[in-house]
Design an enzyme around this catalytic site. Structure first.
Site, PDB file in Angstrom:
ATOM      1  N   ARG A 118       0.816  -1.237   0.000  1.00 54.85           N
ATOM      2  CA  ARG A 118       0.000   0.000   0.000  1.00 54.85           C
ATOM      3  C   ARG A 118       0.846   1.281   0.000  1.00 54.85           C
ATOM      4  NH1 ARG A 118      -3.501  -3.122   3.594  1.00 54.85           N
ATOM      5  NH2 ARG A 118      -5.134  -3.946   2.262  1.00 54.85           N
ATOM      6  N   LYS A 140       3.601  11.065 -11.549  1.00 61.69           N
ATOM      7  CA  LYS A 140       2.645  10.265 -12.317  1.00 61.69           C
ATOM      8  C   LYS A 140       3.294   8.922 -12.592  1.00 61.69           C
ATOM      9  CE  LYS A 140      -0.359  13.428 -14.796  1.00 61.69           C
ATOM     10  NZ  LYS A 140      -0.776  13.915 -16.132  1.00 61.69           N
ATOM     11  N   GLU A 182       9.494  16.858 -25.533  1.00 61.04           N
ATOM     12  CA  GLU A 182       8.941  17.306 -24.248  1.00 61.04           C
ATOM     13  C   GLU A 182       9.580  18.638 -23.829  1.00 61.04           C
ATOM     14  OE1 GLU A 182       6.345  15.754 -23.109  1.00 61.04           O
ATOM     15  OE2 GLU A 182       6.551  13.570 -23.222  1.00 61.04           O
ATOM     16  N   LYS A 224       8.336  22.259 -15.143  1.00 58.66           N
ATOM     17  CA  LYS A 224       7.479  21.152 -14.706  1.00 58.66           C
ATOM     18  C   LYS A 224       7.205  21.234 -13.206  1.00 58.66           C
ATOM     19  CE  LYS A 224       5.969  16.577 -14.918  1.00 58.66           C
ATOM     20  NZ  LYS A 224       5.924  15.314 -15.604  1.00 58.66           N
ATOM     21  N   GLU A 234      -3.829  17.107 -10.847  1.00 57.73           N
ATOM     22  CA  GLU A 234      -4.589  17.530 -12.025  1.00 57.73           C
ATOM     23  C   GLU A 234      -6.042  17.844 -11.700  1.00 57.73           C
ATOM     24  OE1 GLU A 234      -2.577  15.625 -15.442  1.00 57.73           O
ATOM     25  OE2 GLU A 234      -4.582  15.429 -16.249  1.00 57.73           O
ATOM     26  N   ARG A 239      -2.399  21.233 -14.477  1.00 54.50           N
ATOM     27  CA  ARG A 239      -1.365  20.250 -14.807  1.00 54.50           C
ATOM     28  C   ARG A 239      -1.649  19.572 -16.147  1.00 54.50           C
ATOM     29  NH1 ARG A 239       1.735  15.622 -11.218  1.00 54.50           N
ATOM     30  NH2 ARG A 239       2.837  14.760 -13.014  1.00 54.50           N
ATOM     31  N   ASN A 243      -0.014  17.979 -20.951  1.00 57.92           N
ATOM     32  CA  ASN A 243      -0.430  16.983 -21.946  1.00 57.92           C
ATOM     33  C   ASN A 243      -0.580  17.569 -23.335  1.00 57.92           C
ATOM     34  OD1 ASN A 243      -0.817  14.193 -21.381  1.00 57.92           O
ATOM     35  ND2 ASN A 243      -2.113  14.841 -19.694  1.00 57.92           N
ATOM     36  N   HIS A 246      -0.476  15.383 -26.401  1.00 58.65           N
ATOM     37  CA  HIS A 246      -0.514  13.988 -25.954  1.00 58.65           C
ATOM     38  C   HIS A 246      -1.768  13.248 -26.402  1.00 58.65           C
ATOM     39  CE1 HIS A 246       2.950  15.168 -23.666  1.00 58.65           C
ATOM     40  NE2 HIS A 246       3.028  14.022 -23.025  1.00 58.65           N
ATOM     41  N   HIS A 250      -1.066  10.015 -28.049  1.00 56.63           N
ATOM     42  CA  HIS A 250      -1.468   8.715 -27.497  1.00 56.63           C
ATOM     43  C   HIS A 250      -2.243   7.908 -28.535  1.00 56.63           C
ATOM     44  CE1 HIS A 250      -1.128  10.104 -23.000  1.00 56.63           C
ATOM     45  NE2 HIS A 250       0.045   9.857 -23.564  1.00 56.63           N
ATOM     46  N   HIS A 263       7.324   7.573 -27.598  1.00 60.59           N
ATOM     47  CA  HIS A 263       6.381   8.507 -26.976  1.00 60.59           C
ATOM     48  C   HIS A 263       6.682   9.947 -27.406  1.00 60.59           C
ATOM     49  CE1 HIS A 263       3.787  10.278 -23.932  1.00 60.59           C
ATOM     50  NE2 HIS A 263       4.798  11.004 -23.507  1.00 60.59           N
TER      51      HIS A 263
HETATM   52  P1  NAD Z   1      12.163   4.407 -22.451  1.00 61.17           P
HETATM   53  O1  NAD Z   1      12.085   4.312 -21.003  1.00 61.17           O
HETATM   54  O2  NAD Z   1      11.592   3.310 -23.260  1.00 61.17           O
HETATM   55  O3  NAD Z   1      13.699   4.607 -22.833  1.00 61.17           O
HETATM   56  C1  NAD Z   1      14.039   4.725 -24.182  1.00 61.17           C
HETATM   57  C2  NAD Z   1      15.137   3.719 -24.595  1.00 61.17           C
HETATM   58  O4  NAD Z   1      16.399   4.209 -24.150  1.00 61.17           O
HETATM   59  C3  NAD Z   1      14.981   2.351 -23.996  1.00 61.17           C
HETATM   60  O5  NAD Z   1      15.367   1.388 -24.928  1.00 61.17           O
HETATM   61  C4  NAD Z   1      15.963   2.367 -22.829  1.00 61.17           C
HETATM   62  O6  NAD Z   1      16.397   1.097 -22.447  1.00 61.17           O
HETATM   63  C5  NAD Z   1      17.068   3.191 -23.410  1.00 61.17           C
HETATM   64  N1  NAD Z   1      17.931   3.894 -22.469  1.00 61.17           N
HETATM   65  C6  NAD Z   1      17.562   4.508 -21.326  1.00 61.17           C
HETATM   66  N2  NAD Z   1      18.597   5.197 -20.828  1.00 61.17           N
HETATM   67  C7  NAD Z   1      19.642   4.996 -21.654  1.00 61.17           C
HETATM   68  C8  NAD Z   1      20.970   5.453 -21.681  1.00 61.17           C
HETATM   69  N3  NAD Z   1      21.446   6.315 -20.779  1.00 61.17           N
HETATM   70  N4  NAD Z   1      21.779   5.029 -22.669  1.00 61.17           N
HETATM   71  C9  NAD Z   1      21.306   4.189 -23.643  1.00 61.17           C
HETATM   72  N5  NAD Z   1      20.039   3.751 -23.691  1.00 61.17           N
HETATM   73  C10 NAD Z   1      19.230   4.162 -22.696  1.00 61.17           C
HETATM   74  O7  NAD Z   1      11.483   5.750 -23.005  1.00 61.17           O
HETATM   75  P2  NAD Z   1      11.467   7.238 -22.460  1.00 61.17           P
HETATM   76  O8  NAD Z   1      11.377   8.077 -23.650  1.00 61.17           O
HETATM   77  O9  NAD Z   1      12.534   7.479 -21.474  1.00 61.17           O
HETATM   78  O10 NAD Z   1      10.088   7.295 -21.658  1.00 61.17           O
HETATM   79  C11 NAD Z   1       8.859   7.141 -22.323  1.00 61.17           C
HETATM   80  C12 NAD Z   1       7.828   6.726 -21.312  1.00 61.17           C
HETATM   81  O11 NAD Z   1       7.673   7.743 -20.338  1.00 61.17           O
HETATM   82  C13 NAD Z   1       6.466   6.489 -21.909  1.00 61.17           C
HETATM   83  O12 NAD Z   1       5.918   5.296 -21.411  1.00 61.17           O
HETATM   84  C14 NAD Z   1       5.657   7.662 -21.433  1.00 61.17           C
HETATM   85  O13 NAD Z   1       4.295   7.379 -21.308  1.00 61.17           O
HETATM   86  C15 NAD Z   1       6.294   7.959 -20.109  1.00 61.17           C
HETATM   87  N6  NAD Z   1       6.123   9.343 -19.646  1.00 61.17           N
HETATM   88  C16 NAD Z   1       5.706   9.517 -18.376  1.00 61.17           C
HETATM   89  C17 NAD Z   1       5.572  10.779 -17.869  1.00 61.17           C
HETATM   90  C18 NAD Z   1       5.180  10.981 -16.437  1.00 61.17           C
HETATM   91  O14 NAD Z   1       4.902  12.104 -16.055  1.00 61.17           O
HETATM   92  N7  NAD Z   1       5.182   9.954 -15.636  1.00 61.17           N
HETATM   93  C19 NAD Z   1       5.863  11.889 -18.672  1.00 61.17           C
HETATM   94  C20 NAD Z   1       6.299  11.670 -19.968  1.00 61.17           C
HETATM   95  C21 NAD Z   1       6.428  10.377 -20.448  1.00 61.17           C
HETATM   96  N1  GLY Z   2       3.625  14.380 -18.442  1.00 58.99           N
HETATM   97  C1  GLY Z   2       2.385  14.867 -17.930  1.00 58.99           C
HETATM   98  C2  GLY Z   2       2.420  15.163 -16.488  1.00 58.99           C
HETATM   99  O1  GLY Z   2       3.385  14.900 -15.806  1.00 58.99           O
HETATM  100  O2  GLY Z   2       1.469  15.672 -15.966  1.00 58.99           O
END
Ligand code: NAD
Ligand code: GLY
Length: 361
Positions: A118, A140, A182, A224, A234, A239, A243, A246, A250, A263
């Site tokens: 939890r 998030k 982003e 941010k 949100e 907030r 998006n 997005h 999406h 993404h």
């Molecule tokens: P990812 O986590 O898939 O990483 C991209 C690729 O880079 C992967 O293959 C990973 O293994 C590789 N990688 C990571 N670090 C590396 C490094 N230093 N050197 C070499 N390779 C490396 O993708 P991302 O773009 O980091 O994240 C996308 C995700 O984040 C999506 O699922 C999206 O929905 C989410 N997201 C979340 C929020 C939030 O607020 N929580 C905001 C934006 C995006």
């Molecule tokens: N990436 C959207 C948020 O963090 O709210």
């Protein structure tokens, strides 16, 4: 090194940004309250950075779980691996999860921390540009569902974000560009001076010039952190401005199968589509739409969705969105560069025109 704060009262936390921070465990250790940690990483990032991180955790009982790499694994099934590793290692409520990787690892680790027993602590050690400027900050967390992106999750803030900018040295160009989407987003939402700066400095960023990169990461995290502090979960809708692009994006990610478009690529294209609809609404000047298109293109991001997503399907996919309220789709649109709004007052016929203009059969 620089330190920013995400100001959320008793849940406030630092974002440390700098080169070589993986070798500065003293920054992380004050945020590890118990004797146990579980490092969550994946099969790509683990071999690159796990041992360095673990070297700084001596004296703690440090376990690890290595996930498969890819957006297609951001699922409830994969979550099970984290829960199993925690249970097998007898992790109790004093444990801290450490997310070492990009946004996929960060979102899943945060969700595991939000739900295991939890709720336990977690820290973020983001290693992609996208994760450093966006996903590691703000709490998030969650996973995808076959019917919709990020539809299952929780708000759960990390105790600390440790950004080692050196880790970007091993990141592929395509992933780096995805992160730039982003970064551009912050300029468009409410930071027009940053948008101007990005127009002037995109070439330096593409060269990964350390000074320019440090500035872009810091400014993005500042933007941010400010928005998250104003509307953590949100509720007010503020907030939701984060998006921008997005809902279009999406639809592309879900419609093409998770992992085919990155993404950030989908968000870059989505921002161009949001700018187009904003112009059709009479809000954004054509010259500003051109500026958005030009900057996204210069960041080496796609500006048109892939073939195979006809308008009807695109609209259907857009309807599965967390911003839908009372059955009405809400979109983030632009009244100006640096002035985004969340609105349901768009004309659906104009939305259809935008998608028609961008979609290829
Ligand atoms: P990812 O986590 O898939 O990483 C991209 C690729 O880079 C992967 O293959 C990973 O293994 C590789 N990688 C990571 N670090 C590396 C490094 N230093 N050197 C070499 N390779 C490396 O993708 P991302 O773009 O980091 O994240 C996308 C995700 O984040 C999506 O699922 C999206 O929905 C989410 N997201 C979340 C929020 C939030 O607020 N929580 C905001 C934006 C995006
Ligand atoms: N990436 C959207 C948020 O963090 O709210």
């Amino acid at each position: 090194m620089e330190t920013l704060t995400v100001a959320l009262g008793e849940r406030s936390y630092p974002i440390h940004i700098g080169a070589g921070l993986l070798d500065r465990p003293e920054l992380l250790r004050p945020h590890l309250r118990g004797e146990q940690v579980m490092v969550v990483t994946n099969e790509t990032v683990g071999p690159l950075y796990l041992e360095r991180l673990l070297a700084g955790l001596q004296g703690l009982r440090a376990d690890r779980v290595i996930l498969p790499d890819g957006e297609q694994y951001k699922t409830l099934d994969t979550m099970d691996r984290i829960y199993t590793a925690l249970l097998e290692g007898h992790h109790d409520r004093g444990t801290t999860l450490i997310a070492l990787g990009g946004g996929v690892v960060g979102d899943m680790t945060g969700f595991a921390a939000a739900t295991y027993l939890r709720g336990v602590d977690f820290v973020q050690v983001p290693t992609t540009l996208l994760a450093q400027v966006d996903s590691s900050v703000g709490g998030k967390t969650g996973v995808n569902h076959p019917l919709g992106k990020n539809m299952i999750g929780a708000f759960h803030q990390p105790r600390c974000v440790l950004i080692d900018t050196d880790t970007l040295g091993t990141l592929e160009d395509r992933q780096y560009s995805a992160g730039l989407a982003e970064v551009i987003k912050y300029g468009l939402i409410d930071d027009p001076a940053f948008f101007d700066w990005l127009e002037a400095n995109m070439d330096r960023l593409l060269e990964r010039e350390p000074e320019a990169l440090a500035h872009a990461i810091r400014r993005s995290c500042e933007d941010k952190a400010r928005i998250v502090a104003a509307d953590e979960t949100e509720r007010s809708g503020h907030r939701a401005l984060l998006n921008l692009g997005h809902t279009f994006g999406h639809a592309i990610e879900t419609g093409t199968g998770y992992g085919n478009w990155l993404h950030g690529e989908a968000v870059g294209c989505g921002m161009v589509m949001a700018a187009d609809l904003s112009r059709r609404m009479g809000w954004l000047k054509p010259a500003d739409v051109d500026r958005v298109h030009a900057l996204v293109t210069r960041a080496r991001l796609p500006t048109r969705p892939p073939p195979g997503l006809p308008t009807e399907r695109f609209m259907e996919l857009m309807a599965v969105d967390k911003k839908v309220l009372g059955g009405r789709l809400r979109l983030v649109l632009l009244q100006d560069i640096g002035r985004a709004v969340l609105t349901d007052a768009f004309d659906p016929a104009l939305l259809r025109e935008t998608i028609d203009a961008f979609a290829s059969p």
